[in-house]
Design a protein around this motif. Structure first.
Motif, PDB file in Angstrom:
ATOM      1  N   ASP A  82       0.824  -1.208   0.000  1.00 30.01           N
ATOM      2  CA  ASP A  82       0.000   0.000   0.000  1.00 30.01           C
ATOM      3  C   ASP A  82       0.860   1.261   0.000  1.00 30.01           C
ATOM      4  OD1 ASP A  82      -2.222   1.599   0.085  1.00 30.01           O
ATOM      5  OD2 ASP A  82      -2.676   1.237   2.189  1.00 30.01           O
ATOM      6  N   ASP A  85       2.918   2.085  -3.112  1.00 27.24           N
ATOM      7  CA  ASP A  85       2.128   2.380  -4.313  1.00 27.24           C
ATOM      8  C   ASP A  85       2.537   1.489  -5.477  1.00 27.24           C
ATOM      9  OD1 ASP A  85       0.017   3.733  -5.474  1.00 27.24           O
ATOM     10  OD2 ASP A  85       1.317   5.231  -6.404  1.00 27.24           O
ATOM     11  N   GLN A  87       2.304  -1.574  -8.170  1.00 27.34           N
ATOM     12  CA  GLN A  87       1.269  -2.267  -8.933  1.00 27.34           C
ATOM     13  C   GLN A  87       1.555  -3.755  -9.046  1.00 27.34           C
ATOM     14  OE1 GLN A  87      -1.528  -0.505  -9.909  1.00 27.34           O
ATOM     15  NE2 GLN A  87      -0.448   0.986  -8.624  1.00 27.34           N
TER      16      GLN A  87
END
Length: 608
Positions: A82, A85, A87
């Motif tokens: 989290d 950030d 992906q």
């Protein structure tokens, strides 16, 4: 015939809280550092495997863990995912021999307020303490937890996946030597690639030596808190890493829009893989999956059978999507001790030690009080079993409406598969999955297989007006079954080899004959007013389903999911998850013996 050993059951965790710290009484050890368990996890496992750097450099990672415990390490990974950030998608594969209750884990994790959001996610989906593999999607699907309940020493040798990082956790080797055994560490080496990172809080000499023997380069680094050292390692010569699957280049053709095809559509959609759902009907669940109601319940065995192992994991996997689908008509199934052969089997099942929330035996008096009707036999209560609307569930799963087409020709070419329908419609895809129900033998015959290795039967259910049967009566099983629907009562089911497509009076009589006389007062027994529905069931002679990716690796781009018999609603979602994951290049969760038992090679006894 030699009796099978009992199905392995999960011991109840012998734990307690001492001054707010979770302690294992069995192993006389704490679950995490009393100084700061989260800081210890971040120092040992997150920093020790350079996980933040790996998240920045990769689109997909596989993390293996021995000793799931409270899930603290997982929550720390969720937090890092989290805050970074990233992906990157993560498959988190963990093992736990003595799973905690959700409330215990919740209390232990509540000590770390910074993890509250991740703790709530995890505890809300905490798996039940049932043996097998459990699946939990977290972080909006970005992290997939694959949690195996059982001894890592027994399970690891049966799996095939490649880890990018390992968290070697669990109680200290001096207290829990089986988790650090040569078998466990050798298989960790087998399941690693060149460059795989590994970290652990222990620097025990035997652990370091066993890791070195498997190909890891092992070093000591400063430990956390009062521990002088911790262990970090990197695999120098492991298995060759598989090339990343390019999902954008894939297009899967699914033939069949019953439970198997719709479940595969669901999982492929979650993995962002393009696909088309093709069926001879214009709606989902037009054939065997289209009955007005169907049962989702586990196959419980006296002894450790492959069918029971498969069924328990599949049953557990179905609970969350069913809750989300709105397809549940009623909950709980009571399997009565009728007929006598079933009674003897169930009384043996009662001694197997199944968890109470999975299956429990009740006497005749207890059942009579629970059901509010008089029964003179005991039986097994399956609390989490469901009566569902199969068509509603299939509609929930399917990512799109099926394309109506009767496939008459299948041709393989360099780029994949080319299909042609009787109407001349053509389809091209990189991968073909046959989920075509009772039509599967004919389609396999086009590809050179003998359809004689299957058993095709007709099942007829009987439907009658709802009169005296209480609305809250759970589904009763007695060799046949009696289920209360919103507007009707369903009685089933016949088992016929004539393959009639018509509703037959003799099949109604068969279903009525299955119903014990002491239950006749619940329904209108005048069959002249009954309705019915007929569907065909397909099974293999081994009574195991067919679930084979790339035909066992011998026909690239062709997979099969079918021959689910009468257990399709229980098994379909779980097996479709396996196939979708294989198509996407995700780590497999099926044990090798299970895959072999469901292979085309086993059914047909040939290799290509």
């Amino acid at each position: 015939m030699t009796e099978q050993p009992p199905l392995p059951q999960l011991p109840k965790p012998d734990v307690c809280f001492v001054d707010g710290q979770l302690v294992s009484s069995e192993f006389d050890d704490i679950f995490f550092s009393a100084q700061d368990g989260l800081a210890e996890t971040q120092h040992v496992f997150i920093a020790g495997t350079s996980l933040e750097k790996m998240l920045a450099e990769n689109t997909h990672l596989v993390i293996g863990e021995t000793g799931f415990g409270t899930g603290l390490n997982l929550c720390a990974v969720m937090a890092l995912l989290d805050t970074s950030d990233s992906q990157c998608r993560i498959d988190y594969i963990s093992f736990e021999a003595s799973p905690l209750e959700a409330g215990t884990a919740d209390r232990a994790l509540s000590a770390f307020s910074g993890l509250d959001a991740y703790r709530h996610q995890l505890i809300a989906s905490w798996p039940r303490r049932w043996p097998g593999v459990h699946h939990v999607e977290l972080c909006n699907g970005q992290l997939h937890l694959q949690l195996h309940y059982g001894q890592a020493e027994d399970i690891l040798p049966t799996l095939d996946f490649t880890a990018d990082a390992w968290f070697l956790d669990g109680f200290a080797p001096a207290r829990n030597d089986s988790l650090w055994s040569e078998t466990v560490l050798r298989n960790i080496g087998r399941l690693s690639r060149a460059g795989t990172k590994l970290a652990s809080f222990t620097v025990a000499g035997a652990v370091r030596q066993r890791l070195a023997d498997t190909g890891f380069e092992v070093t000591k680094q400063p430990g956390f808190g009062h521990k002088r050292h911790m262990l970090v390692a990197e695999m120098k010569a492991g298995r060759q890493a598989l090339p990343a699957t390019e999902q954008a280049d894939q297009h899967v053709l699914i033939v069949g829009a019953g439970i198997a095809g719709c479940a595969l559509s669901y999982h492929l959609d979650r993995l962002n893989i393009s696909h088309q759902l093709i069926d001879a009907e214009t709606v989902v669940a037009g054939q065997a999956s289209g009955n007005p109601a169907g049962l989702v319940l586990p196959h419980l065995s006296v002894g450790d059978s492959l069918a029971a192992r498969l069924s328990l994991s599949a049953f557990a996997d179905m609970l969350a999507p069913l809750d989300a689908s709105g397809a549940i008509l009623s909950e709980q199934v009571v399997s009565l001790d009728m007929p006598d052969i079933k009674a003897r089997r169930q009384q043996k099942l009662a001694t197997q030690g199944y968890p109470e929330d999975l299956a429990c035996y009740r006497t005749a008096d207890e059942l009579s009080e629970m059901l509010n009707i008089s029964v003179d036999v005991g039986g097994m209560v399956i609390p989490q079993a469901k009566l569902i609307s199969p068509r509603s569930f299939c509609a929930y799963l399917a990512a799109s409406e099926p394309i109506k087409a009767q496939i008459t020709d299948m041709a393989r070419h360099a780029a994949g598969w080319h299909l042609t329908s009787s109407e001349g419609v053509q389809f091209d895809g990189t991968h073909l999955v046959l989920c075509s129900g009772h039509a599967l033998p004919d389609m396999l015959e086009q590809l050179g297989y003998s359809s004689g290795r299957f058993q095709l039967t007709t099942g007829q259910i009987s439907l009658m007006p709802a009169r005296d049967m209480p609305e809250d009566l759970p589904t009763l099983n007695f060799g046949g079954y009696l289920a209360r629907l919103p507007e009707q009562v369903m009685l089933g089911a016949s088992y016929d080899f004539t393959l009639s497509d018509r509703v037959l009076e003799r099949a109604h009589r068969h279903n009525l004959a299955l119903l014990p006389e002491q239950l006749h007062h619940l329904i209108d027994t005048d069959i002249s007013g009954w309705q019915g529905r007929v569907a065909n069931r397909l099974a293999t002679e081994f009574r195991m389903p067919l679930c084979d990716y790339d035909c066992g690796g011998q026909i690239e781009g062709l997979s099969v999911l079918g021959a689910l018999g009468s257990r399709g609603l229980t098994l379909g979602f779980f097996l479709a998850r396996h196939l979708a994951g294989q198509i996407a290049g995700r780590p497999d969760f099926l044990q090798r013996r299970l895959k072999d038992a469901m292979s085309l090679n086993r059914v047909f006894g040939i290799s290509f």
